[in-house]
Structure formats: structure tokens, C-alpha cells
Design a protein around this motif. Structure first.
Motif, short mmCIF file in Angstrom:
data_model
loop_
_atom_site.label_atom_id
_atom_site.label_comp_id
_atom_site.label_asym_id
_atom_site.label_seq_id
_atom_site.Cartn_x
_atom_site.Cartn_y
_atom_site.Cartn_z
N LEU A 174 -3.31 2.27 -3.64
CA LEU A 174 -2.90 3.65 -3.40
C LEU A 174 -3.78 4.24 -2.30
CD1 LEU A 174 -2.40 4.76 -7.11
CD2 LEU A 174 -0.70 3.84 -5.52
N PHE A 175 -3.14 4.79 -1.29
CA PHE A 175 -3.82 5.24 -0.07
C PHE A 175 -3.91 6.76 -0.05
CE2 PHE A 175 -3.70 6.43 4.50
CZ PHE A 175 -4.82 5.75 4.93
N LEU A 176 -5.05 7.27 0.41
CA LEU A 176 -5.28 8.71 0.54
C LEU A 176 -6.06 8.95 1.83
CD1 LEU A 176 -5.37 11.58 -0.97
CD2 LEU A 176 -7.68 10.89 -1.65
N HIS A 177 -5.73 10.06 2.51
CA HIS A 177 -6.45 10.36 3.75
C HIS A 177 -6.44 11.85 4.01
CE1 HIS A 177 -7.08 10.50 8.22
NE2 HIS A 177 -7.94 9.53 7.93
N LEU A 178 -7.61 12.39 4.36
CA LEU A 178 -7.73 13.77 4.82
C LEU A 178 -8.17 13.75 6.27
CD1 LEU A 178 -9.54 15.49 1.80
CD2 LEU A 178 -7.10 15.47 2.33
N ASN A 179 -7.64 14.69 7.04
CA ASN A 179 -7.93 14.71 8.47
C ASN A 179 -9.42 14.95 8.73
OD1 ASN A 179 -7.38 14.60 11.20
ND2 ASN A 179 -5.69 16.05 11.09
N ASP A 180 -9.82 14.65 9.94
CA ASP A 180 -11.22 14.75 10.34
C ASP A 180 -11.56 16.21 10.65
OD1 ASP A 180 -13.76 14.25 11.19
OD2 ASP A 180 -13.20 13.35 13.11
N VAL A 233 0.86 -1.18 0.00
CA VAL A 233 0.00 0.00 0.00
C VAL A 233 0.90 1.23 0.00
CG1 VAL A 233 -1.72 1.32 1.28
CG2 VAL A 233 -1.90 -1.17 1.17
N LEU A 234 0.66 2.13 -0.94
CA LEU A 234 1.51 3.31 -1.11
C LEU A 234 0.73 4.58 -0.83
CD1 LEU A 234 4.07 4.82 -2.16
CD2 LEU A 234 3.07 4.63 -4.45
N TYR A 235 1.34 5.47 -0.05
CA TYR A 235 0.86 6.84 0.08
C TYR A 235 1.98 7.76 -0.38
CZ TYR A 235 -0.20 11.43 1.89
OH TYR A 235 -0.41 12.79 1.98
N ALA A 236 1.67 8.69 -1.29
CA ALA A 236 2.67 9.64 -1.77
C ALA A 236 2.12 11.05 -1.60
CB ALA A 236 3.00 9.37 -3.24
N GLY A 237 2.83 11.88 -0.83
CA GLY A 237 2.36 13.25 -0.64
C GLY A 237 2.81 13.83 0.68
N ASN A 238 2.15 14.90 1.05
CA ASN A 238 2.52 15.61 2.27
C ASN A 238 2.10 14.82 3.51
OD1 ASN A 238 3.70 17.98 3.41
ND2 ASN A 238 1.67 18.67 4.01
#
Length: 405
Positions: free
Chosen positions: A308-314, A234-239
Motif C-alpha cells: 500500500l502506497f502513500l505520499h505527501l508532497n514536498d 502496489v495500490l494507492y487509494a485516495g485523492n
């Protein structure tokens, strides 16, 4: 005719803002006649402390019709105080370099409001038309960024700056239709357009290549998807910052999936140290964090990934956005595991096949969503064609240039 573009990020710097600005400049040069000039004032590469890419202070392109000027910034991290000092250094140099200059049109692309405010200042001083490209709602983020005792004063101050900039602008572009309710309510007399983030041509070309030659997506790749018994990557790419909230979700997910999944994070940011501390405290051994890399290298990492993993805070403010990373991920054809809600969740479900959406910062919701993914590449060519960046940037530039034609 002379056009000025103000953008805090510009290639070779990384990030959505830099790539969007470059596409905007390319579209401008394509649309303008040979006697017209474009000037870009940006910063030296500074998006990530661990990504060093030297760039000249001044560059010219298109036989001298395009000039890019880069401002050196003081060393800074991701904290608000550091970022404020960096922006003040940029703003001071912009004010100095534009003093006494003539511009017909000022374009300012801004995610944290202040580049838009700076564009308002420069355009007003030069008696130029102003086109704002707004990529986030900064005022809605302030309750999560400011200390509790300063929130009322800070929100009032930045709201006044927002009004000062937006009301002056001849036209305002919003990158997400989810912003409509916020801006139309506050500025009912303003003219808005919605030219969103889109699929960059680099990723569109990769998507086309992989669709025509599916074996290229996984050929000669170690640990490529092979069977249900294989460990998944599982890949996360970003800030890795407060806005992403990776430190609030990933340690639990990694621990719960340690017998099946290896996580790779490529990026940097203000919450990286906090994330690493939690991973050590929880004894998590299946997470690797690497420094940011150039996009051609990143594409190979995307191809090696299973998910591909993506997440925005709550945070409420993220219920309106469309993360730029979604377009990049979607073009690669890999399963997408996304912690988003409201408008971005609806966008995923409507447009991006094989995307599992879960509630941000909710590990149980994330684990349940993960089990619904089909673990195989799935080309999304229709999505890529619909959301191709070149097409949308041409329309955006036509809107901007119409102000002075």
C-alpha cells in the motif's frame, strides 16, 4: 438541548472528513439523552467528480432526534477558485438555515479553516458554545496554493480569520500532536485536545477477521502474493491532488520498477490529468488509474494488493500531519510504502510495523525504502486496538458536551 454539527463532507460522500463526521455523530447520539437533538448541515456528495452517490436533501434518524440537511453545490473541480465558490454556496445556505435558530453547542470540523470560521459565525449569532475540530493547518498551506503576488495579503487575511475563530472557541481539538507547536505558540490561552484520526470500525473488523483467519486476506484472489518471482501489485487509494504530489513521484518509480511492479491508483483529483500526461510522455505502461469506489469494494482491492502506497508532497506543512489513510492502511496488515517526513515519519516508525518511509518526491530514497519491505501480510492488531475510532470519538464527544453540562 440542541447541538449543531457543521461539516463539509458527510456519508455517503467519501473521504476522511466524511467518515470522521459520521463517527462523531454516532458518538453524540450515544452520549445524549432522548430529549436532546442533533442537526447536521453538510453538502450533497461532492468529494470526487467521478463518484456519484445520490443522497436525500433532508434525512432523519434516531426517531427524529438527528436531522441531516444537505446543501447542493455548483459543479466544481479541485482548483482553489472552484472550491471557494462551492464553499460560498454552502456558507450561504448554512447562514440562511440557521438564522433565528437556537443552539446550545456548535461543533465545526474543518480541514481548510473556513468551516471553522463558519462555525464561529453561527455560534456567535446564536450565543452558543463553539467546539472546533481542526484537521489541517490551512494558513501554512497558503504559500503553495496562492499566486506569488497575492500571498502576503492572503496569508494576512486568513490568519485574521483563524484568530477570530480559534479565540472564540470554548475548546479546540487538533487531529495531530504535530500541530501543537503552531497553535500553542499563536494561542497560548486556548484549551487544546488531541483526538486524532483513528481506525474506522469497518477496517477494525476486517483486521480482526484477517488476524483470526489469515487465509481470508488472500483467498480466491487473482494475483495474490505468492512468490518473489511474481509481479507485485502496489495500490494507492485516495485523492490525486497537489497535496499528495503523486504526479511528482509515481512516473519515475513506475518506470524504474516496470519489470517487477504494477501500480493501481483508485481515486481522483486536480492533478490526475497532469499525472496521466506525464505517464504518457514517459511511456509508462504499468500504471492503472480507476475511479473512486465505495469502501466495501476498496477493502477487496486492499486485500489483493501486495504493498500500500502513500505520499505527501514536498511541503513543510505536511511535516506536522498524520495522514488519515495511514490508519486505514495499517489495519489491513499489508506492507506500507510511505513518502512522509518529520512527525508522520516518526509516527510510522514508532507505531506501524513493516512500513518503509522515504523522503517525499525523492525517487532514489523511495526505491531504497521499497527494498526493505517484507512482502507478506503482517497483522497489526495492537495498533488497531490502540487507535480504534469508537474509543477516541467517545472521548472527543465527552469533551465537547462538557462545555454545556
Amino acid at each position: 438541548m440542541k447541538v449543531l454539527l457543521l461539516t463539509f463532507y458527510f456519508p455517503p460522500d467519501l473521504g476522511a472528513g466524511a467518515f470522521r463526521s459520521r463517527a462523531l455523530v454516532d458518538a453524540l447520539m450515544e452520549r445524549l439523552s432522548p430529549e436532546n437533538e442533533v442537526e447536521v448541515i453538510t453538502t450533497a456528495p461532492n468529494r470526487y467528480a467521478q463518484y456519484d452517490s445520490a443522497a436525500p436533501e433532508v434525512e432523519t434518524f434516531y426517531q427524529g432526534r438527528l436531522t441531516v440537511r444537505r446543501v447542493d453545490l455548483p459543479s466544481h473541480q479541485s482548483g482553489m477558485l472552484d472550491q471557494s465558490r462551492a464553499f460560498l454556496a454552502y456558507a450561504w445556505q448554512v447562514a440562511r438555515q440557521t438564522r433565528g435558530q437556537h443552539y446550545d453547542l456548535v461543533i465545526a470540523t474543518s480541514s481548510r479553516l473556513m468551516t471553522g470560521v463558519l462555525g464561529r459565525f453561527v455560534a456567535g449569532r446564536a450565543s452558543a458554545r463553539l467546539y472546533l475540530d481542526i484537521r489541517d493547518i490551512f494558513v501554512e498551506n497558503l504559500p503553495f496554493l496562492l499566486p506569488r503576488g497575492t500571498q502576503r495579503l492572503g496569508i494576512g487575511f486568513f490568519s485574521a480569520l483563524e484568530r477570530w475563530a480559534v479565540r472564540y472557541a470554548a475548546k479546540v481539538n487538533l487531529v495531530s500532536p504535530g500541530f501543537r507547536g503552531y497553535f500553542e505558540h499563536r494561542f497560548p490561552d486556548q484549551v487544546f485536545t488531541w483526538h486524532t484520526n483513528r481506525v474506522d470500525p469497518l477496517f477494525a473488523d476486517v483486521a480482526l477477521q484477517d488476524a483470526e483467519h489469515p487465509q481470508s486476506a488472500t483467498a480466491d484472489v487473482e494475483n495474490a502474493p505468492s512468490s518473489a518471482a511474481s509481479r507485485l501489485r502496489v495500490l494507492y487509494a485516495g485523492n490525486i491532488g497537489q497535496c499528495q504530489g503523486i504526479d511528482r513521484i509515481l512516473p519515475t518509480l513506475a518506470k524504474r520498477l516496470e519489470d517487477r511492479v504494477d501500480f493501481l491508483l483508485i481515486g481522483d483529483g486536480g492533478r490526475r490529468e497532469a499525472l496521466e500526461a506525464v505517464l504518457r510522455a514517459e511511456g509508462v505502461s504499468n500504471v492503472e488509474i480507476r475511479a473512486p469506489i465505495a469502501r466495501d469494494q476498496l477493502i477487496e482491492q486492499y486485500r489483493q494488493a501486495d504493498v500500500l502506497f502513500l505520499h505527501l508532497n514536498d511541503m513543510f506543512c505536511f511535516s506536522r500531519v498524520i495522514p488519515s489513510k495511514l490508519f486505514e492502511y495499517a489495519a489491513m496488515g499489508k506492507p506500507i510504502w510511505a513518502g512522509v517526513r518529520a512527525f508522520p515519519a516518526e509516527f510510522c516508525q514508532a507505531h506501524i510495523a513493516n512500513t518503509a518511509v522515504f523522503e517525499p518526491c525523492d525517487a532514489e530514497s523511495a526505491l531504497a525504502a521499497f527494498e526493505t519491505l517484507a512482502m507478506a501480510p503482517q497483522p497489526r492488531q495492537a495498533f488497531v486496538e490502540r487507535f480504534h475510532r469508537d474509543r477516541i470519538m467517545r472521548k472527543m464527544v465527552d469533551d465537547a458536551l462538557a462545555l454545556i453540562r
